[in-house]
Design a protein around this motif. Sequence first.
Motif, PDB file in Angstrom:
ATOM      1  N   GLY A  26       0.687  -1.247  -0.115  1.00  0.00           N
ATOM      2  CA  GLY A  26      -0.226   0.011   0.108  1.00  0.00           C
ATOM      3  C   GLY A  26       0.875   1.327   0.142  1.00  0.00           C
ATOM      4  O   GLY A  26       2.112   1.295   0.003  1.00  0.00           O
ATOM      5  N   VAL A  40      -2.812   4.068  -5.486  1.00  0.00           N
ATOM      6  CA  VAL A  40      -2.938   2.930  -4.453  1.00  0.00           C
ATOM      7  C   VAL A  40      -3.403   3.352  -3.172  1.00  0.00           C
ATOM      8  O   VAL A  40      -2.817   4.411  -2.826  1.00  0.00           O
ATOM      9  CB  VAL A  40      -1.085   2.460  -4.340  1.00  0.00           C
ATOM     10  CG1 VAL A  40      -1.228   1.486  -3.360  1.00  0.00           C
ATOM     11  CG2 VAL A  40      -0.721   1.956  -5.813  1.00  0.00           C
ATOM     12  N   SER A  41      -4.138   2.606  -2.784  1.00  0.00           N
ATOM     13  CA  SER A  41      -4.636   3.050  -1.228  1.00  0.00           C
ATOM     14  C   SER A  41      -3.722   2.622  -0.327  1.00  0.00           C
ATOM     15  O   SER A  41      -2.715   2.215  -0.380  1.00  0.00           O
ATOM     16  CB  SER A  41      -5.897   1.963  -1.153  1.00  0.00           C
ATOM     17  OG  SER A  41      -6.825   2.224  -1.973  1.00  0.00           O
ATOM     18  N   HIS A  44      -3.638  -1.364   0.619  1.00  0.00           N
ATOM     19  CA  HIS A  44      -4.209  -1.614  -0.478  1.00  0.00           C
ATOM     20  C   HIS A  44      -4.751  -3.287  -0.667  1.00  0.00           C
ATOM     21  O   HIS A  44      -5.617  -3.767  -1.317  1.00  0.00           O
ATOM     22  CB  HIS A  44      -3.471  -1.349  -1.621  1.00  0.00           C
ATOM     23  CG  HIS A  44      -4.011  -1.586  -3.174  1.00  0.00           C
ATOM     24  ND1 HIS A  44      -4.510  -0.127  -3.688  1.00  0.00           N
ATOM     25  CD2 HIS A  44      -4.524  -2.430  -4.043  1.00  0.00           C
ATOM     26  CE1 HIS A  44      -5.133  -0.437  -4.800  1.00  0.00           C
ATOM     27  NE2 HIS A  44      -4.859  -1.825  -4.866  1.00  0.00           N
ATOM     28  N   ASP A  63      -7.633  -8.415  -1.599  1.00  0.00           N
ATOM     29  CA  ASP A  63      -7.759  -6.815  -1.761  1.00  0.00           C
ATOM     30  C   ASP A  63      -8.385  -6.481  -0.579  1.00  0.00           C
ATOM     31  O   ASP A  63      -9.407  -7.058  -0.036  1.00  0.00           O
ATOM     32  CB  ASP A  63      -8.748  -6.551  -3.111  1.00  0.00           C
ATOM     33  CG  ASP A  63      -8.957  -5.256  -3.321  1.00  0.00           C
ATOM     34  OD1 ASP A  63      -8.028  -4.523  -3.980  1.00  0.00           O
ATOM     35  OD2 ASP A  63      -9.827  -4.473  -2.677  1.00  0.00           O
ATOM     36  N   SER A  66      -9.882  -1.719  -1.690  1.00  0.00           N
ATOM     37  CA  SER A  66      -9.036  -0.492  -2.133  1.00  0.00           C
ATOM     38  C   SER A  66     -10.090   0.269  -3.214  1.00  0.00           C
ATOM     39  O   SER A  66     -10.794  -0.430  -3.583  1.00  0.00           O
ATOM     40  CB  SER A  66      -7.800  -0.957  -2.914  1.00  0.00           C
ATOM     41  OG  SER A  66      -8.039  -2.004  -4.061  1.00  0.00           O
TER      42      SER A  66
END
Length: 124
Positions: A26, A40-41, A44, A63, A66
């Motif tokens: 992330g 990108v979170s 992520h 996941d 995200s």
Amino acid sequence: MAVLVQLVDGEVLNKFEISEKGITVGRSVSNDVFLDDPSVSQKHAKIELKQLTDGAYVCFLHDLESTNHTFVNNQEVKTHLLSDQDLINIGTKHFKFIDAENEELAQTKAFKKSWIPGMYYLED
């Protein structure tokens, strides 16, 4: 040993070994794989390693809800059982999953016929 390889223009930029605790990916520096990318979170995705009863292991990609999703082989995934050579996209970053243990198992071995009729053996 399973490894996540970061690719840039098809060349290896970084390698991240997947340990028993797994790895997180992330934009937050608290992740095992930090990606300085606004697509990108913060948290992520996560790769989790699970050991099976026979001693073998498998890796799952999750996941973590995200914003821009996680993709394996160009398919959006929530949870995915990773296979050797899977291509992973997180934001604008590209990775390849390498499973060295299973890669060795997947190699074809040559066999030879012995002098005993109907008997064959694997070549080393």
